[in-house]
Design an enzyme around this catalytic site. Structure first.
Site, PDB file in Angstrom:
ATOM      1  N   ASP A  96      -7.329  18.893 -15.892  1.00  0.00           N
ATOM      2  CA  ASP A  96      -7.810  17.840 -15.913  1.00  0.00           C
ATOM      3  C   ASP A  96      -6.965  17.817 -17.638  1.00  0.00           C
ATOM      4  O   ASP A  96      -8.313  18.177 -18.382  1.00  0.00           O
ATOM      5  CB  ASP A  96      -9.249  17.594 -15.723  1.00  0.00           C
ATOM      6  CG  ASP A  96     -10.174  15.572 -15.689  1.00  0.00           C
ATOM      7  OD1 ASP A  96      -9.025  15.279 -16.603  1.00  0.00           O
ATOM      8  OD2 ASP A  96     -10.951  15.252 -14.968  1.00  0.00           O
ATOM      9  N   TYR A 155     -16.705  16.763 -16.254  1.00  0.00           N
ATOM     10  CA  TYR A 155     -16.976  15.604 -16.061  1.00  0.00           C
ATOM     11  C   TYR A 155     -17.463  15.460 -14.986  1.00  0.00           C
ATOM     12  O   TYR A 155     -17.436  15.781 -13.864  1.00  0.00           O
ATOM     13  CB  TYR A 155     -15.440  14.636 -15.770  1.00  0.00           C
ATOM     14  CG  TYR A 155     -16.087  13.237 -15.486  1.00  0.00           C
ATOM     15  CD1 TYR A 155     -16.061  12.396 -16.424  1.00  0.00           C
ATOM     16  CD2 TYR A 155     -16.422  12.696 -14.195  1.00  0.00           C
ATOM     17  CE1 TYR A 155     -16.472  11.443 -16.102  1.00  0.00           C
ATOM     18  CE2 TYR A 155     -16.145  11.712 -14.272  1.00  0.00           C
ATOM     19  CZ  TYR A 155     -16.634  10.189 -14.692  1.00  0.00           C
ATOM     20  OH  TYR A 155     -17.482   9.483 -14.746  1.00  0.00           O
ATOM     21  N   LYS A 212      -8.629   6.167 -19.463  1.00  0.00           N
ATOM     22  CA  LYS A 212      -8.859   6.664 -20.337  1.00  0.00           C
ATOM     23  C   LYS A 212      -7.920   6.423 -21.749  1.00  0.00           C
ATOM     24  O   LYS A 212      -7.542   5.190 -22.067  1.00  0.00           O
ATOM     25  CB  LYS A 212      -9.028   8.118 -20.485  1.00  0.00           C
ATOM     26  CG  LYS A 212     -10.308   8.505 -19.622  1.00  0.00           C
ATOM     27  CD  LYS A 212     -11.892   7.746 -19.764  1.00  0.00           C
ATOM     28  CE  LYS A 212     -12.882   7.863 -18.560  1.00  0.00           C
ATOM     29  NZ  LYS A 212     -13.040   8.817 -17.859  1.00  0.00           N
ATOM     30  N   ARG A 248       0.530  -1.615   0.065  1.00  0.00           N
ATOM     31  CA  ARG A 248      -0.038  -0.098   0.489  1.00  0.00           C
ATOM     32  C   ARG A 248       0.442   0.903  -0.053  1.00  0.00           C
ATOM     33  O   ARG A 248       0.430   1.691  -0.636  1.00  0.00           O
ATOM     34  CB  ARG A 248      -0.764   0.118   1.285  1.00  0.00           C
ATOM     35  CG  ARG A 248      -2.079   1.321   1.679  1.00  0.00           C
ATOM     36  CD  ARG A 248      -3.329   1.737   1.920  1.00  0.00           C
ATOM     37  NE  ARG A 248      -2.602   0.626   3.033  1.00  0.00           N
ATOM     38  CZ  ARG A 248      -1.820   0.477   4.486  1.00  0.00           C
ATOM     39  NH1 ARG A 248      -1.816   1.611   4.848  1.00  0.00           N
ATOM     40  NH2 ARG A 248      -2.399   0.082   5.340  1.00  0.00           N
TER      41      ARG A 248
HETATM   42  C1  LIG Z   1     -13.837   9.021 -16.608  1.00  0.00           C
HETATM   43  C2  LIG Z   1     -13.578  10.900 -16.586  1.00  0.00           C
HETATM   44  C3  LIG Z   1     -12.522  11.150 -14.647  1.00  0.00           C
HETATM   45  C4  LIG Z   1     -13.256  10.447 -13.797  1.00  0.00           C
HETATM   46  O1  LIG Z   1     -12.593   9.292 -14.146  1.00  0.00           O
HETATM   47  P1  LIG Z   1     -12.894   7.661 -13.037  1.00  0.00           P
HETATM   48  O2  LIG Z   1     -11.361   7.137 -14.140  1.00  0.00           O
HETATM   49  O3  LIG Z   1     -13.670   7.376 -14.307  1.00  0.00           O
HETATM   50  O4  LIG Z   1     -12.929   8.041 -11.608  1.00  0.00           O
HETATM   51  C5  LIG Z   1     -12.496  12.216 -14.680  1.00  0.00           C
HETATM   52  N1  LIG Z   1     -12.114  13.490 -15.532  1.00  0.00           N
HETATM   53  C6  LIG Z   1     -12.905  13.606 -16.810  1.00  0.00           C
HETATM   54  C7  LIG Z   1     -12.339  14.205 -17.962  1.00  0.00           C
HETATM   55  C8  LIG Z   1     -12.823  11.905 -16.994  1.00  0.00           C
HETATM   56  O5  LIG Z   1     -12.967  11.770 -18.372  1.00  0.00           O
END
Ligand SMILES: *Cc1c(COP(=O)(O)O)cnc(C)c1O
Length: 376
Positions: free
Chosen positions: A172, A100, A197, A48
């Site tokens: 982000d 998001y 992603k 961890r």
């Molecule tokens: C999918 C996504 C998230 C969230 O991520 P998870 O891996 O689903 O927790 C945050 N910001 C953006 C722009 C995303 O496309």
């Protein structure tokens, strides 16, 4: 300094006694102490806290963004939580109106009782951003290109405002990715990723990462949040993500060129009301996107279709190759009616479809849209 494309393959590499070219997956949760009974000669104690696969992944991601430190999490939202947690009760932050929805959901559903407050602004309007700053404001959260309307935020301008008020900035960069956009070069402090992603790229790993331009008390807090809080990715997921990153620079140009061609095709189609893609020359954000992005404009686009929600749903479920599902960034193309996924909080227009353009042959993707639009 090696190019990021080379680092995506080699950085963080480690081998076991077999000298394997591909790194092993170290599943062990615990690591042996040294003969003195106190030390940990391998540098690892308990998985961890840290483990070889996570360590290697963090080095690689850090190299791709050009940061000082990378801290990974079990999901993109777990990474976002770590940042919010670092702000302390009574803090205020500023969020973009197109974002998001899960990030906003955290603040509305989980942090309201903590006294963490936020103001939602149109981040393409810098005056609105400045007006939202209060004495309690600690952070500006940006997302560009934004989800799902592909708004482009001027990162340099936001960073300048933030510096003048001593605020932290997060970008982000899940949609921008280090291939198209380098937030640190524009003065942003922290890059956030859902590695689920494009970085993962195959719709089979859930993960998140924060990369810090400089080490600070926030970095230290977030590292502790990871190690003590425990929302960590498993060694297998770290290994798989590291493997995916090796092909990241090969995948991204195809996503971008397919998205550009599909956006161009759809923008000329009589059954489409509007295409949201910053690469289109007549897009309202094109000039800004050209200034702050490189190598193209990403693999995501949204469309507003004629005929409202009914037509939108017919299109999404009438595709033959493009699958009707949420998420993005995989090699396969996906289409999604955003409003029905986001639920009651959604600000998405009812005729909006979001497309994650994959790396299939572009002619097949255009033909798929062609066949379904012909039936509407
Ligand atoms: C999918 C996504 C998230 C969230 O991520 P998870 O891996 O689903 O927790 C945050 N910001 C953006 C722009 C995303 O496309």
């Amino acid at each position: 300094m090696l190019h990021p494309q080379t680092q995506a393959i080699h950085t963080g590499h480690f081998a076991d006694a077999s000298n394997a070219i591909m790194p092993p997956i170290i599943l062990s949760t615990t690591f042996e102490r040294g003969e003195d009974g106190l030390s940990f000669p391998s540098g690892y104690m308990y998985s961890r806290y840290d483990n070889p696969n996570r360590h290697a992944l963090e080095e690689k991601l850090n190299a791709l963004e050009g940061g000082a430190e990378c801290i990974t999490f079990a999901s993109g939202l777990a990474a976002a939580m770590a940042i919010f947690q670092s702000l302390g009760t009574g803090s205020h932050l500023i969020l973009p109106d197109d974002i998001y929805f899960g990030v906003r959901n955290i603040l509305e559903k989980l942090y309201a009782s903590w006294g963490l407050s936020f103001t939602v602004v149109d981040m393409t309007n810098l005056k609105e951003v400045e007006r939202a700053i209060t004495p309690k404001t600690k952070l500006i959260w940006t997302e560009t290109p934004s989800n799902p309307q592909l708004k482009i935020t001027d990162l340099q301008a936001i960073a300048n405002i933030a510096k003048a008020h001593k605020l932290l900035t997060v970008c982000d960069n899940t949609w921008g990715t280090p291939y198209f956009q380098q937030p640190f070069a524009m003065g942003i402090d922290i890059v956030h990723h859902s590695t689920t992603k494009y970085l993962g790229g195959h719709s089979d790993i859930l993960g998140g990462a924060l990369i810090f331009k400089e080490q600070s008390a926030v970095t230290e807090f977030v590292r502790n949040f990871q190690k003590i809080g425990g929302a960590v990715p498993s060694p297998f997921e770290c290994w798989l993500l590291s493997r995916s990153l090796a092909t990241f620079y090969a995948r991204m140009p195809i996503h971008a060129s397919n998205a550009m061609q599909l956006a161009t095709y759809l923008s000329q189609h009589p059954k489409i009301e509007k295409v949201m893609y910053p690469g289109l020359p007549d897009n309202e954000y094109h000039a800004l996107a050209q200034k702050q992005m490189r190598n193209g404009f990403g693999g995501m686009l949204s469309i507003l279709v004629k005929g409202g929600q009914t037509a939108a749903l017919q299109i999404a479920s009438g595709m033959k190759i493009i699958r009707h599902a949420t998420s993005l960034g995989g090699v396969e193309s996906l289409i999604e009616h955003r409003k029905s996924v986001e639920g009651e909080l959604s600000k998405s227009p009812e005729n909006l479809l979001r497309v994650s353009v994959g790396i299939e042959h572009i002619d097949d993707l255009i033909a798929d849209f062609g066949q379904v639009l012909a039936k509407i």
